[in-house]
Scaffold this motif. Structure first.
Motif, PDB file in Angstrom:
ATOM      1  N   GLY A  42       0.841  -1.192   0.000  1.00 14.49           N
ATOM      2  CA  GLY A  42       0.000   0.000   0.000  1.00 14.49           C
ATOM      3  C   GLY A  42       0.873   1.237   0.000  1.00 14.49           C
ATOM      4  N   GLU A  43       0.655   2.112   0.998  1.00 15.30           N
ATOM      5  CA  GLU A  43       1.409   3.367   1.063  1.00 15.30           C
ATOM      6  C   GLU A  43       2.744   3.217   1.792  1.00 15.30           C
ATOM      7  OE1 GLU A  43      -1.434   5.592   3.312  1.00 15.30           O
ATOM      8  OE2 GLU A  43      -2.384   6.411   1.531  1.00 15.30           O
ATOM      9  N   ILE A  44       2.982   2.061   2.419  1.00 13.12           N
ATOM     10  CA  ILE A  44       4.215   1.873   3.198  1.00 13.12           C
ATOM     11  C   ILE A  44       5.308   1.252   2.317  1.00 13.12           C
ATOM     12  CG2 ILE A  44       5.277   0.843   5.251  1.00 13.12           C
ATOM     13  CD1 ILE A  44       3.031   2.910   5.875  1.00 13.12           C
ATOM     14  N   PHE A  45       6.399   1.984   2.167  1.00 14.54           N
ATOM     15  CA  PHE A  45       7.540   1.507   1.387  1.00 14.54           C
ATOM     16  C   PHE A  45       8.647   1.081   2.354  1.00 14.54           C
ATOM     17  CE2 PHE A  45       5.246   3.351  -1.930  1.00 14.54           C
ATOM     18  CZ  PHE A  45       5.892   3.242  -3.156  1.00 14.54           C
ATOM     19  N   THR A  46       9.279  -0.047   2.072  1.00 14.99           N
ATOM     20  CA  THR A  46      10.421  -0.498   2.863  1.00 14.99           C
ATOM     21  C   THR A  46      11.658  -0.390   1.990  1.00 14.99           C
ATOM     22  OG1 THR A  46       9.000  -2.056   4.053  1.00 14.99           O
ATOM     23  CG2 THR A  46      11.387  -2.413   4.206  1.00 14.99           C
ATOM     24  N   PHE A  47      12.623   0.404   2.444  1.00 15.90           N
ATOM     25  CA  PHE A  47      13.873   0.603   1.712  1.00 15.90           C
ATOM     26  C   PHE A  47      14.954  -0.209   2.409  1.00 15.90           C
ATOM     27  CE2 PHE A  47      11.400   4.543   1.288  1.00 15.90           C
ATOM     28  CZ  PHE A  47      11.283   4.610  -0.099  1.00 15.90           C
ATOM     29  N   ILE A  48      15.711  -0.984   1.649  1.00 16.07           N
ATOM     30  CA  ILE A  48      16.740  -1.841   2.238  1.00 16.07           C
ATOM     31  C   ILE A  48      18.107  -1.455   1.681  1.00 16.07           C
ATOM     32  CG2 ILE A  48      17.523  -4.230   2.523  1.00 16.07           C
ATOM     33  CD1 ILE A  48      14.410  -4.913   1.944  1.00 16.07           C
ATOM     34  N   TRP A  49      19.014  -1.129   2.611  1.00 14.52           N
ATOM     35  CA  TRP A  49      20.409  -0.817   2.262  1.00 14.52           C
ATOM     36  C   TRP A  49      21.303  -1.717   3.087  1.00 14.52           C
ATOM     37  CZ3 TRP A  49      17.119   3.450   3.278  1.00 14.52           C
ATOM     38  CH2 TRP A  49      16.922   4.335   2.216  1.00 14.52           C
ATOM     39  N   ASP A  50      22.178  -2.466   2.441  1.00 15.68           N
ATOM     40  CA  ASP A  50      23.117  -3.343   3.166  1.00 15.68           C
ATOM     41  C   ASP A  50      22.424  -4.124   4.283  1.00 15.68           C
ATOM     42  OD1 ASP A  50      25.223  -2.379   1.585  1.00 15.68           O
ATOM     43  OD2 ASP A  50      25.566  -0.700   2.948  1.00 15.68           O
ATOM     44  N   GLY A  51      21.246  -4.637   3.999  1.00 14.81           N
ATOM     45  CA  GLY A  51      20.535  -5.449   4.982  1.00 14.81           C
ATOM     46  C   GLY A  51      19.743  -4.669   6.020  1.00 14.81           C
ATOM     47  N   GLU A  54      14.580   0.590   6.340  1.00 13.45           N
ATOM     48  CA  GLU A  54      13.955   1.839   6.790  1.00 13.45           C
ATOM     49  C   GLU A  54      12.578   1.866   6.132  1.00 13.45           C
ATOM     50  OE1 GLU A  54      15.062   4.397   8.703  1.00 13.45           O
ATOM     51  OE2 GLU A  54      17.072   3.594   9.036  1.00 13.45           O
ATOM     52  N   LYS A  55      11.578   2.262   6.898  1.00 13.46           N
ATOM     53  CA  LYS A  55      10.231   2.336   6.341  1.00 13.46           C
ATOM     54  C   LYS A  55       9.792   3.795   6.199  1.00 13.46           C
ATOM     55  CE  LYS A  55       8.386  -2.064   8.095  1.00 13.46           C
ATOM     56  NZ  LYS A  55       8.707  -2.824   6.937  1.00 13.46           N
ATOM     57  N   GLU A  65       5.115  14.544 -11.605  1.00 14.14           N
ATOM     58  CA  GLU A  65       5.648  15.744 -10.955  1.00 14.14           C
ATOM     59  C   GLU A  65       6.426  15.513  -9.671  1.00 14.14           C
ATOM     60  OE1 GLU A  65       2.940  19.012 -10.426  1.00 14.14           O
ATOM     61  OE2 GLU A  65       1.974  18.604 -12.348  1.00 14.14           O
ATOM     62  N   ARG A  66       5.848  14.738  -8.718  1.00  9.25           N
ATOM     63  CA  ARG A  66       6.549  14.624  -7.440  1.00  9.25           C
ATOM     64  C   ARG A  66       6.041  13.464  -6.600  1.00  9.25           C
ATOM     65  NH1 ARG A  66       3.240  16.693  -3.434  1.00  9.25           N
ATOM     66  NH2 ARG A  66       1.519  17.927  -4.224  1.00  9.25           N
ATOM     67  N   VAL A  67       6.890  13.040  -5.668  1.00  9.33           N
ATOM     68  CA  VAL A  67       6.502  12.079  -4.640  1.00  9.33           C
ATOM     69  C   VAL A  67       7.078  12.573  -3.316  1.00  9.33           C
ATOM     70  CG1 VAL A  67       6.291   9.997  -6.058  1.00  9.33           C
ATOM     71  CG2 VAL A  67       8.518  10.616  -5.120  1.00  9.33           C
ATOM     72  N   LYS A  68       6.370  12.262  -2.229  1.00  9.71           N
ATOM     73  CA  LYS A  68       6.812  12.691  -0.907  1.00  9.71           C
ATOM     74  C   LYS A  68       6.608  11.525   0.061  1.00  9.71           C
ATOM     75  CE  LYS A  68       6.035  16.620   2.218  1.00  9.71           C
ATOM     76  NZ  LYS A  68       5.246  17.865   2.330  1.00  9.71           N
ATOM     77  N   PHE A  69       7.678  11.172   0.759  1.00 11.02           N
ATOM     78  CA  PHE A  69       7.645  10.075   1.720  1.00 11.02           C
ATOM     79  C   PHE A  69       7.945  10.597   3.113  1.00 11.02           C
ATOM     80  CE2 PHE A  69       8.854   8.031  -2.271  1.00 11.02           C
ATOM     81  CZ  PHE A  69       8.123   6.848  -2.265  1.00 11.02           C
ATOM     82  N   ARG A  70       7.178  10.131   4.109  1.00 12.72           N
ATOM     83  CA  ARG A  70       7.460  10.473   5.508  1.00 12.72           C
ATOM     84  C   ARG A  70       8.089   9.250   6.167  1.00 12.72           C
ATOM     85  NH1 ARG A  70       6.081  14.458   8.467  1.00 12.72           N
ATOM     86  NH2 ARG A  70       4.309  15.111   7.204  1.00 12.72           N
ATOM     87  N   TRP A  71       9.254   9.460   6.808  1.00  9.07           N
ATOM     88  CA  TRP A  71       9.936   8.361   7.486  1.00  9.07           C
ATOM     89  C   TRP A  71       9.124   7.899   8.690  1.00  9.07           C
ATOM     90  CZ3 TRP A  71      13.348   6.017   4.794  1.00  9.07           C
ATOM     91  CH2 TRP A  71      14.155   6.715   3.882  1.00  9.07           C
ATOM     92  N   LEU A  72       9.158   6.609   8.951  1.00  9.76           N
ATOM     93  CA  LEU A  72       8.457   6.039  10.095  1.00  9.76           C
ATOM     94  C   LEU A  72       9.466   5.605  11.150  1.00  9.76           C
ATOM     95  CD1 LEU A  72       5.860   3.792   8.215  1.00  9.76           C
ATOM     96  CD2 LEU A  72       5.547   6.128   9.053  1.00  9.76           C
ATOM     97  N   ASP A  73       9.063   5.709  12.421  1.00  8.85           N
ATOM     98  CA  ASP A  73       9.885   5.194  13.523  1.00  8.85           C
ATOM     99  C   ASP A  73       9.910   3.676  13.451  1.00  8.85           C
ATOM    100  OD1 ASP A  73      10.666   7.522  14.743  1.00  8.85           O
ATOM    101  OD2 ASP A  73       8.890   7.631  16.034  1.00  8.85           O
ATOM    102  N   GLU A  74      10.756   3.074  14.281  1.00  7.46           N
ATOM    103  CA  GLU A  74      10.850   1.612  14.303  1.00  7.46           C
ATOM    104  C   GLU A  74       9.515   0.967  14.650  1.00  7.46           C
ATOM    105  OE1 GLU A  74      14.147   0.578  16.831  1.00  7.46           O
ATOM    106  OE2 GLU A  74      15.508   1.800  15.612  1.00  7.46           O
ATOM    107  N   ASP A  75       8.685   1.664  15.439  1.00  7.60           N
ATOM    108  CA  ASP A  75       7.384   1.082  15.805  1.00  7.60           C
ATOM    109  C   ASP A  75       6.293   1.427  14.781  1.00  7.60           C
ATOM    110  OD1 ASP A  75       6.935   3.723  16.308  1.00  7.60           O
ATOM    111  OD2 ASP A  75       6.481   3.497  18.436  1.00  7.60           O
ATOM    112  N   GLY A  76       6.689   2.072  13.664  1.00 11.10           N
ATOM    113  CA  GLY A  76       5.730   2.340  12.602  1.00 11.10           C
ATOM    114  C   GLY A  76       4.992   3.660  12.704  1.00 11.10           C
TER     115      GLY A  76
END
Length: 130
Positions: A42-51, A54-55, A65-76
């Motif tokens: 859905g709207e939650i993207f998981t980015f993986i770098w060297d294992g 970050e969500k 035109e654009r995309v905007k992502f808000r970082w989530l804490d470890e608890d989501g």
């Protein structure tokens, strides 16, 4: 926790806005340049770098035109920090550039900018616009 500062970077890029949009808005496109792997539910993207994972939540987008992502804490839960990728096209020259809006702690801004330069360089390589 240290306060992060907002900064903006702009990179000229030789690609059509519609093609560029595919690379900044889809997990498959982003995994070619932004992270080692990108998954989305859905709207939650998981980015993986060297294992490491970050969500981020896709909080707004405008096709071509654009995309905007808000970082989530470890608890989501949402953090106050986001990153935004905007595609800019000069109406007269039709030159295209990508604007990056991001946050970093004061002592990490230069390092963070360098990271973006490397990532955008990878994006240009993938697009064949080097």
């Amino acid at each position: 926790m240290e306060v992060k500062l907002k900064y903006e970077l702009e990179f000229p890029i030789h690609a059509s806005p519609s093609l560029l949009y595919q690379y900044i808005s889809t997990p498959s496109g982003m995994s070619e340049w932004f992270a080692d792997n990108v998954n989305s539910r859905g709207e939650i993207f998981t980015f993986i770098w060297d294992g490491a994972e970050e969500k981020a939540k896709l909080i707004s987008k405008r096709t071509g035109e654009r995309v905007k992502f808000r970082w989530l804490d470890e608890d989501g839960t949402d953090t106050e920090y986001f990153f935004e990728l905007k595609i800019l096209e000069d109406e007269i020259t039709k030159d295209v550039s990508i604007m990056v809006v991001d946050f970093a702690e004061e002592d990490e801004i230069e390092e963070s900018k360098l990271l973006w330069e490397n990532q955008i360089s990878d994006l240009k390589h993938v697009l064949g616009s080097v």
